[in-house]
Design a protein around this motif. Structure first.
Motif, PDB file in Angstrom:
ATOM      1  N   UNK A  78      -6.537  -7.136  -1.550  1.00  0.00           N
ATOM      2  CA  UNK A  78      -6.168  -5.671  -1.004  1.00  0.00           C
ATOM      3  C   UNK A  78      -6.168  -4.527  -2.181  1.00  0.00           C
ATOM      4  N   UNK A  79      -5.811  -5.248  -3.443  1.00  0.00           N
ATOM      5  CA  UNK A  79      -5.908  -4.286  -4.559  1.00  0.00           C
ATOM      6  C   UNK A  79      -7.332  -3.859  -4.918  1.00  0.00           C
ATOM      7  N   UNK A  81       1.034  -0.955   0.115  1.00  0.00           N
ATOM      8  CA  UNK A  81       0.006  -0.118   0.056  1.00  0.00           C
ATOM      9  C   UNK A  81       1.039   1.302  -0.021  1.00  0.00           C
ATOM     10  N   UNK A  82       1.911   1.249   0.850  1.00  0.00           N
ATOM     11  CA  UNK A  82       2.746   2.304   1.045  1.00  0.00           C
ATOM     12  C   UNK A  82       3.383   2.829  -0.216  1.00  0.00           C
ATOM     13  N   UNK A 101      -0.250 -13.757  -2.452  1.00  0.00           N
ATOM     14  CA  UNK A 101      -0.716 -13.336  -3.788  1.00  0.00           C
ATOM     15  C   UNK A 101      -2.060 -13.161  -3.461  1.00  0.00           C
ATOM     16  N   UNK A 102      -3.044 -13.928  -2.621  1.00  0.00           N
ATOM     17  CA  UNK A 102      -4.392 -14.101  -2.444  1.00  0.00           C
ATOM     18  C   UNK A 102      -4.660 -12.640  -1.755  1.00  0.00           C
ATOM     19  N   UNK A 132      -8.277  -0.708   7.757  1.00  0.00           N
ATOM     20  CA  UNK A 132      -9.597  -0.982   7.397  1.00  0.00           C
ATOM     21  C   UNK A 132      -9.925  -2.327   6.527  1.00  0.00           C
ATOM     22  N   UNK A 133      -8.896  -2.487   5.697  1.00  0.00           N
ATOM     23  CA  UNK A 133      -8.705  -3.781   4.857  1.00  0.00           C
ATOM     24  C   UNK A 133      -8.931  -5.043   5.792  1.00  0.00           C
ATOM     25  N   UNK A 134      -7.845  -4.890   6.874  1.00  0.00           N
ATOM     26  CA  UNK A 134      -7.599  -6.265   7.699  1.00  0.00           C
ATOM     27  C   UNK A 134      -9.053  -6.314   8.552  1.00  0.00           C
TER      28      UNK A 134
END
Lengths: 320, 192
Positions: free
Chosen positions: B82-83, B36-37, B76-77, B52-54
């Motif tokens: 996340x993307x 993300x960074x 990868x999953x 938020x994602x986690x």
């Protein structure tokens, strides 16, 4: 070219425990897929040795655990609906109005005159907007519902107008902000909302929001005017909504002195309002918050105590 | 070695064991954070989004949907989840009510991330990326793994710790590798 190596073979290669390491090395020179797996394993091995501090994962797990207590939210919601009905029925038409704040994450307890926010949610520069339902009775008691354990406490005395505020925590300042609402009040229901103090915007994450201009001596029907078109995912407010808010929200520079003044307005004749500063360690310091800065809070207690902001969990007023 | 315990931890997380899930998050947190960074380049936005994602990941029990069984596969999953999360979340910023002059720099960044560029731009970019990728793959293994870790967001000191080599060696390898890449890309008509 040989077949691809498995992750465990590459892992052993990384650890230096694979016999055919020369073969793997030459394979990695030519095989992009194995090279990528190798790099990822290197990264994961390193990252696993350097995990984030516990706070991060603890916070994530505790925020996420809301899902596992859905029945509590339902129960608390029912209680809130019932209480709103009761309070609405008895609420005097010339009263100060009531504030109902509800939220999804964490809990809120009504401590003295302050709403202390439970586990904050970080959104942008602000952490906060996690509220439970607080109903303030106009008579000598109020009900506090904490969504954390679903319990209902009935506590004695005192109604404070300060509850019109919302506490947010600026992550950079690491100190509470009280956002006053003037004569326009934002009501939130089932809402995760964030005030952006600098721009005056309110981002509504979930739930819905109502902007209501409160007329003096007017009752405030809770159900009236709920704006349903603001429900949904994150979005900035409409320009006309922003213009309503601009200038109406202002962060108080100091929870200490400003609250003292506010409390004196509410309780004329009473000079000193004692406060209780809860530290991160769980200890409390009782006294008078003389001043606050970006770095510390000064409390006059038994001697003057200067407490770094990072150590302050909450400041609450002790009911007079 | 923590990764050796991966299978048991994954199995526990799939069954809803919170401790196992927390352990997995700890393992993958740094990797996801870097991901993300590198895209947002804003520490606050990165922290918020990843949190938020986690939270979403745990609440929706996403790990139980993972069919693979290896650490790299799970990474990868998670990255693809996340993307999707990043794109989905910030496409909301493109709602009609948002005027570009009203949004902040970080939101602008999000918008540029969420909006697909034109087909032509996409094609040219893909071509360039393919050439750069080819250049990296032509590097000898010593350089290539350092460059790859560097591109993945690790500092020279971290790369040194990962590969168990001195930091200075990493720095000199990176500059030599860059020189090689520069030469290759120049030959291909790309200005590095």
């Amino acid at each position: 070219m040989t077949e691809h190596f498995t992750e465990s073979e590459l892992l052993r290669y990384i650890q230096g425990a694979q016999d055919d390491s020369d073969e793997i090395t030459s394979h990695l020179e030519n095989c992009e897929q194995c090279f990528r797996t190798y790099i990822t394993l290197l990264e994961l091995t390193y990252d696993a040795r350097n995990p984030p501090n516990e706070d991060i994962t603890d916070r994530i797990m505790s925020q996420a655990s809301v899902r596992f207590h859905a029945w509590r939210w339902v129960a608390a919601g029912l209680l809130a609906v019932i209480s709103v009905g009761i309070v609405g029925y008895f609420w005097p038409s010339s009263g100060e109005g009531r504030v109902i704040l509800s939220g999804q994450v964490g809990s809120c307890t009504l401590d003295g005159s302050l709403i202390s926010v439970g586990k904050p949610v970080a959104v942008g520069n602000l952490q906060s907007a996690s509220f439970s339902v607080c109903d303030i009775r106009s008579d000598d008691d109020y009900l506090v519902r904490t969504l954390e354990n679903g319990s209902v406490r009935k506590e004695s005395s005192h109604q404070y107008r300060i509850l019109k505020g919302v506490i947010a925590v600026d992550r950079r300042r690491n100190s509470p902000l009280v956002i006053e609402m003037g004569d326009v009040t934002a009501l939130f229901q089932g809402t995760k909302a964030v005030f952006d103090v600098s721009s005056g915007r309110v981002a509504v994450l979930e739930g819905r929001v109502l902007l209501e201009r409160r007329e003096p001596h007017a009752s405030w029907p809770v159900e009236a005017g709920w704006s349903s078109n603001l429900s949904g995912s994150l979005r900035p407010m409409q320009p006309e909504e922003v213009s309503k808010l601009r200038g109406l929200f202002r962060p108080l520079p100091s929870t200490g002195a400003t609250f003292q003044r506010a409390m004196r307005d509410l309780h004329p004749g009473r000079d000193l309002i004692f406060q209780e500063v809860t530290l991160m360690s769980g200890k409390t310091v009782k006294g008078i918050v003389r001043s606050e800065s970006e770095h510390h809070v000064v409390v006059t207690a038994t001697g003057v105590k200067r407490i770094p902001n990072k150590d302050v969990k909450a400041i609450r007023f002790i009911p007079p | 070695m923590i990764l050796e315990d991966f299978e048991n931890t994954l199995a526990g997380a799939r069954k809803g064991d919170r401790a196992s899930l927390q352990k997995l998050i700890e393992w993958y947190w740094s990797n996801l954070h870097r991901f993300v960074s590198m895209r947002l380049r804003d520490p606050d936005q990165t922290d918020d989004l990843l949190q938020d994602f986690l939270i979403d990941l745990v609440r929706r029990d996403v790990v139980s949907r993972f069919r693979g069984g290896a650490p790299v596969e799970l990474r990868s999953f998670l990255l693809s989840c996340l993307q999707t999360f990043m794109k989905g979340r910030y496409k909301a910023l493109l709602s009609e009510s948002v005027r570009l002059e009203d949004v902040g720099d970080s939101e602008r960044l999000w918008i540029s991330f969420a909006v697909s560029s034109s087909v032509e731009d996409e094609y040219v970019r893909n071509e360039d990326v393919a050439t750069i990728h080819e250049a990296i793959m032509r590097l000898r293994l010593d350089y290539r793994r350092i460059v790859q870790l560097h591109l993945d967001g690790y500092t020279h000191a971290e790369i040194g710790a990962i590969l168990n080599i001195p930091r200075n060696t990493v720095s000199s390898s990176v500059s030599r590798a860059k020189e090689e890449l520069r030469n290759f890309l120049s030959q291909r008509g790309l200005r590095p």
